[in-house]
Design an enzyme around this catalytic site. Structure first.
Site, mmCIF file in Angstrom:
data_model
loop_
_atom_site.group_PDB
_atom_site.id
_atom_site.type_symbol
_atom_site.label_atom_id
_atom_site.label_comp_id
_atom_site.label_asym_id
_atom_site.label_seq_id
_atom_site.Cartn_x
_atom_site.Cartn_y
_atom_site.Cartn_z
ATOM 1 N N LYS A 215 0.667 2.712 3.915
ATOM 2 C CA LYS A 215 0.177 2.290 4.995
ATOM 3 C C LYS A 215 -1.362 2.007 4.335
ATOM 4 O O LYS A 215 -2.185 2.969 4.193
ATOM 5 C CB LYS A 215 -0.104 3.583 6.246
ATOM 6 C CG LYS A 215 -0.629 3.278 7.566
ATOM 7 C CD LYS A 215 -0.833 4.056 8.576
ATOM 8 C CE LYS A 215 -1.602 4.517 9.704
ATOM 9 N NZ LYS A 215 -0.945 4.736 10.515
ATOM 10 N N LYS B 45 -1.034 6.562 2.469
ATOM 11 C CA LYS B 45 -2.231 6.529 3.522
ATOM 12 C C LYS B 45 -3.712 6.200 3.227
ATOM 13 O O LYS B 45 -4.326 7.249 3.039
ATOM 14 C CB LYS B 45 -2.345 7.878 5.104
ATOM 15 C CG LYS B 45 -2.682 6.630 6.210
ATOM 16 C CD LYS B 45 -2.282 7.850 6.570
ATOM 17 C CE LYS B 45 -3.164 7.707 8.353
ATOM 18 N NZ LYS B 45 -2.826 8.800 9.326
#
Ligand SMILES: [Zn+2]
Length: 324
Positions: A246, A193
Site C-alpha cells: 500500500k 505500508k
C-alpha cells in the site's frame, strides 16, 4: 520472421493470449461504518464513497452482494475519541457491532469480512499508537491491537488486518488470537505500508488525520524498496497469512518484488488518493474512467497481486459483468 502483431489481429486471438485477468472474487471493497443514526454521508474528497450508520449499512451491503463482490474491508468511525483509542477494542464498539449485524443477516453472512485493526480512527491525537511525550510508543500499543483483534474475531470477523505498522504486532495479534481460540482466523498484514501522500482523502473518510506531526516514524519511507522485503519477511515469520502492499499504483515494483521473493497471496491496496485522482480527471472529461480503472486493476495483477482492495470495486464488478 517474428511478427508479434500476428497474435493481436482479432479480439478472440487477443483474449486467447491474454496473460492476466481480474475477477470479481479478487475484489475487496472498503466500507466505512460511523456511529450514530440515519447517516449516509458522502466523503467530499471521494465521490461515490459514503459513511453509513449501522441502521443504513444495508444500503451499501445490498450493492456489494448484488454485484457478487465476496469481501469487504471494514473501517469504523466512533462517536468518541480518547488518548488511548478505547473505541477500537470496546466489545460494543462500532466495528464489532457492524460485524455482528453482518453475520446475523442471511443475505450478508457469507461476505468475507476483513476487519482493519488500528487506533488512529479512535485516538484523539489521530496516531496509530499510544503516545508519550510526542513519541508513538511501540510495545505498549501491541496489547491494545491484540485486544481489538480478539474482539473483532469474537464478533465474527473472517480476517484481521492490522494497519498500524508497529513492529512485532503480527506476532502479538497471532498469539492473542490463538490463545482466545481463533487459531483459524487469518491475518492480512499491511506489511509494506508507505508514509504516502496518497492517503489524504482516506483521512477525510475515516476522520483519522494525525493531530500533530506525521506517520513517518512508523510507516515506511517511499524511497525504500529493500526495506519492504524485510517488513514482509518479518510479518510472515510472525504468522501473517496474506500481505498487503500500500499504495499500489506508484508502488507496483514493490508488489513485483514481494511476488518474486515470497510464496504468499499479495493484496494490492489501490488507495484513496489513487481513486480520487481518477474520479476527478474523469469528472472533468479528461480520461475514460472505465478504461483507466480496468487498466490499473490489470497492472496490479501483472505486477503479481492476487487480490485488490479498491474503492472502484462496485464499478469494476459492473464493468466485468457488462463485458462477459
Ligand atoms: Zn492507523
Amino acid at each position: 520472421m517474428d511478427r508479434t502483431r500476428r497474435l493481436r489481429r482479432t479480439e478472440n486471438l487477443r483474449s486467447m493470449v491474454r496473460e492476466n485477468h481480474i475477477r470479481v472474487d479478487e475484489l475487496i471493497y472498503p466500507v466505512f461504518v460511523i456511529a450514530g443514526k440515519d447517516i449516509c454521508k458522502e466523503v467530499s474528497s471521494m465521490p461515490g464513497i459514503n459513511q453509513y450508520s449501522l441502521d443504513r449499512l444495508h444500503e451499501e451491503l445490498d450493492r456489494v452482494v448484488d454485484a457478487k463482490i465476496k469481501s469487504i474491508l471494514l473501517f469504523g468511525i466512533p462517536d468518541h475519541k480518547d488518548e488511548v483509542g478505547s473505541g477500537a477494542y470496546d466489545a460494543h464498539g462500532i466495528v464489532p457491532e457492524a460485524i455482528r449485524y453482518i453475520k446475523s443477516q442471511d443475505k450478508y453472512k457469507d461476505l468475507v469480512v476483513v476487519a482493519d485493526v488500528c487506533l488512529c480512527e479512535y485516538t484523539s491525537h489521530g496516531h496509530c499508537g499510544l503516545i508519550k511525550g510526542g513519541e508513538i510508543l511501540n510495545d505498549e500499543t501491541l496489547p491494545l491491537l491484540a485486544k481489538a483483534s480478539v474482539e473483532y474475531a469474537k464478533a465474527g470477523a473472517d480476517i484481521i488486518a492490522p494497519s498500524d505498522m508497529m513492529d512485532k504486532r503480527v506476532g502479538a495479534i497471532r498469539k492473542a488470537l490463538d490463545e482466545a481460540g481463533y487459531i483459524n482466523t487469518p491475518i492480512m498484514s499491511y506489511s509494506a505500508k508507505f508514509a504516502s501522500g496518497y492517503y489524504g482523502p482516506f483521512r477525510d473518510a475515516a476522520h483519522s488525520a494525525p493531530g500533530f506531526g506525521d506517520r513517518k516514524t512508523y510507516q515506511m519511507d517511499p524511497a525504500n524498496g529493500r526495506e519492504a522485503m524485510r517488513e514482509v519477511e518479518e510479518d510472515l515469520k510472525e504468522g501473517a497469512d496474506l500481505i498487503i502492499a500500500k499504495p499500489a499504483m506508484a508502488y507496483s515494483d514493490i508488489i513485483r518484488d514481494i511476488a518474486n521473493n515470497f510464496n504468499v497471496p499479495i493484496v494490492a491496496y489501490n488507495v484513496s488518493g489513487e481513486y480520487s485522482m481518477v474520479k476527478a480527471a474523469a469528472a472533468e472529461g479528461w480520461i475514460d474512467e472505465k478504461k483507466i480503472v480496468m487498466e490499473n486493476m490489470i497492472s496490479f495483477k501483472r505486477a503479481g497481486a492476487k487480490m485488490v482492495i479498491t474503492y472502484h470495486a462496485l464499478d469494476v464488478a459492473k464493468w466485468l459483468k457488462e463485458d462477459e
